[in-house]
Each structure stands twice: as C-alpha cells, then as structure tokens.
Motif scaffolding. Sequence first.
Motif, PDB file in Angstrom:
ATOM      1  N   ILE A 108      52.918  19.824 127.308  1.00 33.35           N
ATOM      2  CA  ILE A 108      51.463  19.892 127.466  1.00 33.35           C
ATOM      3  C   ILE A 108      50.794  18.697 126.791  1.00 33.35           C
ATOM      4  N   GLY A 109      51.237  18.399 125.560  1.00 31.47           N
ATOM      5  CA  GLY A 109      50.621  17.322 124.798  1.00 31.47           C
ATOM      6  C   GLY A 109      50.725  15.965 125.467  1.00 31.47           C
ATOM      7  N   ASN A 111      51.124  15.341 128.564  1.00 24.23           N
ATOM      8  CA  ASN A 111      50.543  15.305 129.918  1.00 24.23           C
ATOM      9  C   ASN A 111      49.042  15.561 129.928  1.00 24.23           C
ATOM     10  N   LEU A 112      48.453  15.750 128.753  1.00 24.86           N
ATOM     11  CA  LEU A 112      47.009  15.958 128.679  1.00 24.86           C
ATOM     12  C   LEU A 112      46.230  14.742 129.180  1.00 24.86           C
ATOM     13  N   LYS A 113      46.851  13.566 129.129  1.00 25.01           N
ATOM     14  CA  LYS A 113      46.163  12.342 129.538  1.00 25.01           C
ATOM     15  C   LYS A 113      45.736  12.395 131.007  1.00 25.01           C
ATOM     16  N   LEU A 115      44.465  14.966 132.458  1.00 21.96           N
ATOM     17  CA  LEU A 115      43.214  15.716 132.511  1.00 21.96           C
ATOM     18  C   LEU A 115      42.136  15.062 131.652  1.00 21.96           C
ATOM     19  N   LEU A 119      43.107  11.381 125.662  1.00 21.53           N
ATOM     20  CA  LEU A 119      44.163  12.055 124.895  1.00 21.53           C
ATOM     21  C   LEU A 119      45.539  11.595 125.352  1.00 21.53           C
TER      22      LEU A 119
END
Length: 275
Positions: A108-109, A111-113, A115, A119
């Motif tokens: 998740i961390g 791949n936040l970029k 969205l 980040l």
Amino acid sequence: NIPGKEMELVIGIFLLPSVIFWGSGVLKEGLLFFGIGLMVYFFTRILQRFSFISLFWLLFSLILIYYTKLYVLAIAIPIIVSHFWCTKTKNKYPFLKYILVMLAYFSIGFNLKYLFPSLDFVDMLVTKQRDFIGLAQYMNSGSLIHIPTLEPNIWSIIINSPIAFFNTFFRPFIFESGSLMILMAAFENLILLALTVLSIIFIEKSTLKSSLFYACLFAVILTFILTGIITPVMGAMVRYKVTALPFLMILLIHIYDKEKLLRKFSFLKFLTKKP
C-alpha cells in the motif's frame, strides 16, 4: 515483561552506552524514547484490558513520535497491527501474520503515489539519501563511508537492504575509529555482536514462536535497513539506530535459555537476582 530475566532487561535497555549518551542530552532522542515507552506501555495495557484512558495516552504517544521522528512511527505501525492480531488470535502462526501485514503495509505504501503523487516514498528515500551524501561531502565529514546509490525504484531498495543492514549493525569497525565517539560505538558493536552470538548458541527455540520475538526482530531489521540506506556518515548512523537498540536487547534476552547459559557460565548467577 520477560519473567525471570528482569535484571538483564534493566541492564540491556537502560545501560547501553548509546542509549545513555543520546537519550540523556537535549536532543530528539530523549523525547523519542519517552514516546516509545508510552506507546509500548499503553498498547500493552490495551491488550490486557481496554480503557479510554489507555487509548488516549497511546494516541498521544503516536502523535509525539510523529512530530519527533516520522520514520519511527512508520516502522511502529505494522508492528503494532501484527502484534495486536497475534495477541487476539492466541499467538498462532505469528511469523505468517507478521509477513502478511508487512507485505500489505509496504504494498500500500509504495503504491500510494498512484493516488497521491506527493506520497512517493521511494522518491523520498532517494532524495533523502542524495541530500545526506551531498551534505556529508560538503561538510567533509570524517566518518563518511560509501553506500550504494539508490535508484528510483523499489528493487533498488530491496537489493541494497542487506548491505544497509550490515553497515548499521556492524559499523563502525574498530579500525575505522577516528574519534572517541566512533571508538566507543565500535566497542559497543563488538559487545552487541558477542551477545547476539551467545543468544543464538544458547537459544530457547520455543521463543521463536512468540509475537514478542517478531515484533522486536522487525523493529530492528526495519530501523537498521532504513538507517543504512540513507545514512553515509557513521556518526549519524550510530545516532539514528539508537531507537532500535533496546528492542535488539529485548530480542536477545527473550530468546536465550538462561538455565543453559548459567550451567555453562556459573559466574553469571548474579543475573538471577531481581532489580
């Protein structure tokens, strides 16, 4: 709490030279140790019996850590979730649960970029490392070491993680000691290495099935890797890894078989005394 090993915990957590040095000054580390202590204490209280007071102080500690050093909170979150899961499921399959939480958390961390473009954590690490190296070269740091240059992709972080962990755990070496502080850190590394070897030799295998083991293990691994990846200066490396050292000591104290060790080294019987 590790029953029967209270004396070792007091010595290992509070009397490490790095912890005393960095934790006693007017620095962020003292405040950070306070926040971590609050977090561990009130999280344990919540696991035993939920109360809104404990929840309030737990949230307060997390906010304190957030404003002191964000990366410590980033490391603590998946460990807290994993330990909570293990505790509420009677400690079954702790290794699997920690791995699943870590995989989900970092997936998740990283791949936040997609969205939230701001980040991009890989880019943050690359930028942080570049800035740190540039500053160290500009200041002509006497304890500058070569570390692999990160590329802006997750594979670069994965590939360079082992050498980052090695540098943080074992360096500075004795022959690299160009100052008294670095020399003391090198001696401390030798002591930690010796304790690690002893704990492995006299290991109590049943402890490897506990959530406490994996909580401390991941706290050490993640802190050491992050420190080694972005920090090319041994003086700074010694400082940034200090928050993980109490957890390393808890880990080593937790896994060693005390009775087996005392049979081999009877002069250590003072460890049977309670503080």
